[in-house]
Design an enzyme around this catalytic site. Structure first.
Site, PDB file in Angstrom:
ATOM      1  N   LYS A 115       2.297   3.172  -5.995  1.00 37.24           N
ATOM      2  CA  LYS A 115       1.573   2.238  -6.885  1.00 37.24           C
ATOM      3  C   LYS A 115       2.473   1.717  -8.013  1.00 37.24           C
ATOM      4  O   LYS A 115       2.281   0.611  -8.501  1.00 37.24           O
ATOM      5  CB  LYS A 115       0.317   2.899  -7.472  1.00 37.24           C
ATOM      6  N   ASP A 141      -3.681  -2.786  -1.976  1.00 36.92           N
ATOM      7  CA  ASP A 141      -4.736  -1.767  -1.987  1.00 36.92           C
ATOM      8  C   ASP A 141      -4.585  -0.884  -3.234  1.00 36.92           C
ATOM      9  O   ASP A 141      -3.517  -0.851  -3.867  1.00 36.92           O
ATOM     10  CB  ASP A 141      -4.628  -0.913  -0.708  1.00 36.92           C
ATOM     11  N   ASN A 142      -5.661  -0.175  -3.573  1.00 36.02           N
ATOM     12  CA  ASN A 142      -5.647   0.851  -4.637  1.00 36.02           C
ATOM     13  C   ASN A 142      -5.305   0.299  -6.019  1.00 36.02           C
ATOM     14  O   ASN A 142      -4.787   1.036  -6.861  1.00 36.02           O
ATOM     15  CB  ASN A 142      -4.629   1.978  -4.309  1.00 36.02           C
ATOM     16  N   GLU A 157     -11.279   4.828  -0.078  1.00 33.96           N
ATOM     17  CA  GLU A 157     -11.523   5.030   1.342  1.00 33.96           C
ATOM     18  C   GLU A 157     -12.434   6.224   1.658  1.00 33.96           C
ATOM     19  O   GLU A 157     -12.377   7.250   1.008  1.00 33.96           O
ATOM     20  CB  GLU A 157     -10.196   5.196   2.121  1.00 33.96           C
ATOM     21  N   ASP A 187       0.847  -1.205   0.000  1.00 31.23           N
ATOM     22  CA  ASP A 187       0.000   0.000   0.000  1.00 31.23           C
ATOM     23  C   ASP A 187       0.880   1.251   0.000  1.00 31.23           C
ATOM     24  O   ASP A 187       0.697   2.134   0.825  1.00 31.23           O
ATOM     25  CB  ASP A 187      -0.916  -0.040   1.240  1.00 31.23           C
TER      26      ASP A 187
HETATM   27  C1  SAM Z   1      -1.659   5.017   1.083  1.00 35.14           C
HETATM   28  S1  SAM Z   1      -0.474   5.421   2.297  1.00 35.14           S
HETATM   29  C2  SAM Z   1      -0.437   3.955   3.294  1.00 35.14           C
HETATM   30  C3  SAM Z   1      -1.676   3.744   4.132  1.00 35.14           C
HETATM   31  C4  SAM Z   1      -1.540   2.654   5.161  1.00 35.14           C
HETATM   32  N1  SAM Z   1      -1.119   1.411   4.561  1.00 35.14           N
HETATM   33  C5  SAM Z   1      -2.857   2.454   5.869  1.00 35.14           C
HETATM   34  O1  SAM Z   1      -3.715   1.700   5.369  1.00 35.14           O
HETATM   35  O2  SAM Z   1      -3.051   3.047   6.920  1.00 35.14           O
HETATM   36  C6  SAM Z   1       1.043   5.318   1.403  1.00 35.14           C
HETATM   37  C7  SAM Z   1       2.283   5.527   2.246  1.00 35.14           C
HETATM   38  O3  SAM Z   1       3.382   4.970   1.528  1.00 35.14           O
HETATM   39  C8  SAM Z   1       4.514   5.776   1.715  1.00 35.14           C
HETATM   40  N2  SAM Z   1       5.413   5.502   0.582  1.00 35.14           N
HETATM   41  C9  SAM Z   1       5.341   5.976  -0.687  1.00 35.14           C
HETATM   42  N3  SAM Z   1       6.285   5.423  -1.470  1.00 35.14           N
HETATM   43  C10 SAM Z   1       6.968   4.554  -0.676  1.00 35.14           C
HETATM   44  C11 SAM Z   1       8.032   3.659  -0.905  1.00 35.14           C
HETATM   45  N4  SAM Z   1       8.583   3.529  -2.106  1.00 35.14           N
HETATM   46  N5  SAM Z   1       8.468   2.902   0.143  1.00 35.14           N
HETATM   47  C12 SAM Z   1       7.905   3.028   1.366  1.00 35.14           C
HETATM   48  N6  SAM Z   1       6.885   3.862   1.639  1.00 35.14           N
HETATM   49  C13 SAM Z   1       6.413   4.614   0.633  1.00 35.14           C
HETATM   50  C14 SAM Z   1       3.978   7.187   1.772  1.00 35.14           C
HETATM   51  O4  SAM Z   1       4.888   8.040   2.428  1.00 35.14           O
HETATM   52  C15 SAM Z   1       2.663   6.975   2.524  1.00 35.14           C
HETATM   53  O5  SAM Z   1       2.852   7.156   3.903  1.00 35.14           O
END
Ligand code: SAM
Length: 250
Positions: free
Chosen positions: A177, A202-203, A234, A174
């Protein structure tokens, strides 16, 4: 069903999320302080040591105060059911944000250790506050890093958190993407997924992860057995989304 769930586009905090999407993609936060405010809200309003109360308070904040990109309540129930099917001892999440998804995993698997990998140290701080308030800080760990950093975070998981062959029973993807498939393949490359492990993404419908979806379709009945759950983005009911649940056949 209340008005807020039907008219998501009329909520300022949702529009503000769209405006802040570039900031979100760069920093992991929308840019108006809503993630830290969510932790403040949980500490002020949720019962300490009560996971149900903390999750309900985060949902209340996301519906009534400021939209958050958690998996949320509707898709969260699909996540809960998949976790229960996997009955994990070790669960890995990619993308922590405010710690909501990891908290749902920890609730559905009371004896599991949950490791969540997150790029943003500010988000890690928010999530740790929320997990501490829920009383599960001992069981959930946020590792600041990313699977796509050339092996550094993967090595850390191996050396500090005992990730080894066949140890990962559940994986929740998650985060970025565009990185879903590459990061899954990196984890498989380490041999960490046990045969029968469950992977939830997800997504996959919105914003979408077409390469991941195409891979799972192509692998159906070979290395994976996949079910696509039709659901909604969501905290609203207008924008459809897909949660993809796949069992690793090895
Ligand atoms: C959609 S949110 C996650 C929501 C969480 N899984 C939940 O359901 O509560 C996406 C998160 O992924 C992090 N993120 C984005 N790219 C990433 C990467 N390549 N590796 C690790 N984290 C990443 C972002 O900073 C963000 O906090």
């Amino acid at each position: 069903m209340n008005l807020r769930q039907h008219l998501p586009l009329l909520r300022w905090s949702v529009l503000r999320t769209g405006i802040g999407i570039r900031n979100f993609n760069r920093t992991g936060q929308v840019g108006d302080g809503r993630e830290t405010a969510a932790a403040d809200y949980v500490e002020a309003n949720a019962r300490r040591g009560d996971i149900d109360s903390v999750l309900a308070t985060i949902d209340e904040y996301a519906y009534a105060k400021s939209f958050l990109v958690n998996i949320g309540d509707e898709k969260g129930r699909l996540l809960d059911a998949a976790v229960r099917r996997a009955d994990p001892r070790l669960a890995l999440e990619l993308g922590t944000y405010c710690g909501y998804g990891a908290l749902r995993i920890a609730r559905a698997a009371p004896s599991a250790r949950v490791i969540s990998v997150e790029l943003s140290s500010a988000n890690a701080e928010v999530a740790r506050r929320i997990w501490a308030h829920a009383g599960v800080a001992e069981r959930i760990t946020c590792v600041v890093g990313t699977i796509g950093d050339g092996g550094r975070t993967l090595d850390l998981l191996r050396d500090e958190y005992d990730f080894a062959s066949g140890t990962v029973d559940f994986l929740f993807i998650d985060h970025d993407k565009n990185a879903y498939l590459a990061d899954l393949l990196s984890i498989i490359g380490r041999g960490w997924l046990r045969r029968g492990a469950v992977v939830v993404a997800d997504n996959v419908g919105f914003p979408g992860s077409p390469k991941y979806r195409a891979y799972m379709r192509e692998q159906q009945g070979k290395a994976w057995q996949t079910v696509e759950h039709r659901t909604h983005m969501e905290y609203q009911k207008l924008v459809p989304d897909l949660v993809v649940e796949s069992q690793y056949l090895g």
